[in-house]
Design an enzyme around this catalytic site. Structure first.
Site, PDB file in Angstrom:
ATOM      1  N   ASP A   1       1.708  -2.675   7.712  1.00 53.57           N
ATOM      2  CA  ASP A   1       1.801  -1.265   8.064  1.00 53.57           C
ATOM      3  C   ASP A   1       1.536  -1.106   9.554  1.00 53.57           C
ATOM      4  OD1 ASP A   1       1.808  -0.098   5.208  1.00 53.57           O
ATOM      5  OD2 ASP A   1       0.107  -1.460   5.211  1.00 53.57           O
TER       6      ASP A   1
ATOM      7  N   HIS B   1      -3.088   0.089   7.827  1.00 55.33           N
ATOM      8  CA  HIS B   1      -2.466   0.896   6.782  1.00 55.33           C
ATOM      9  C   HIS B   1      -2.859   2.371   6.849  1.00 55.33           C
ATOM     10  CE1 HIS B   1      -0.918   2.151   2.903  1.00 55.33           C
ATOM     11  NE2 HIS B   1      -2.126   2.611   2.610  1.00 55.33           N
TER      12      HIS B   1
ATOM     13  N   GLU C   1       4.263  -8.104   4.196  1.00 54.78           N
ATOM     14  CA  GLU C   1       4.505  -6.670   4.386  1.00 54.78           C
ATOM     15  C   GLU C   1       3.325  -6.163   5.182  1.00 54.78           C
ATOM     16  OE1 GLU C   1       3.605  -2.503   3.722  1.00 54.78           O
ATOM     17  OE2 GLU C   1       2.400  -4.160   2.994  1.00 54.78           O
TER      18      GLU C   1
ATOM     19  N   HIS D   1       1.552  -7.970   0.037  1.00 53.14           N
ATOM     20  CA  HIS D   1       1.384  -6.594   0.503  1.00 53.14           C
ATOM     21  C   HIS D   1       0.133  -6.514   1.372  1.00 53.14           C
ATOM     22  CE1 HIS D   1       1.813  -2.273   0.351  1.00 53.14           C
ATOM     23  NE2 HIS D   1       0.563  -2.152  -0.056  1.00 53.14           N
TER      24      HIS D   1
END
Length: 111
Positions: free
Chosen positions: A70, A83, A68, A39
């Site tokens: 953003d 993010h 992952e 993440h």
């Protein structure tokens, strides 16, 4: 019925539909469901390797993890990996990403 009750019912229906088992499309790669993902990359809590940084992504790949990340849009319509919507937590600058151009963001470092 009031709008409030209708909203609760709609949320409940959506929640149930998300939980119902469904068939996976044939074209979905099974590795997607059997792999581990980092993440925001494989970052460090002490920020020695910041989240969503190239170092965090390289470390995740080296460890065999998927990534992952953003995405955000800058004021000039460029896509960046970040993010938060504000630079404060990771760069120490209290500015919204949507208020900054890509060139302006290049002067800031991840802390």
């Amino acid at each position: 019925m009031t709008l409030y009750i209708l909203a609760i019912i709609a949320i409940f229906i959506i929640y149930i539909l998300l939980l119902l088992p469904g068939r996976m499309p044939k074209e979905v790669d099974d590795r997607l469901w059997t792999s581990y993902y980092a993440h925001r990359g494989l970052h460090e809590k002490d920020k020695s390797i910041p989240e969503n940084s190239m170092a965090a992504f390289k470390k995740a790949v080296a460890a065999g993890y998927g990534i992952e990340m953003d995405l955000n849009l800058t004021a000039d319509g460029k896509i960046i990996v970040f993010h938060d919507d504000n630079l404060l937590r990771l760069c120490g600058v209290d500015k919204l990403i949507t208020d900054c151009t890509y060139e302006e963001l290049m002067i800031y470092n991840l802390e």
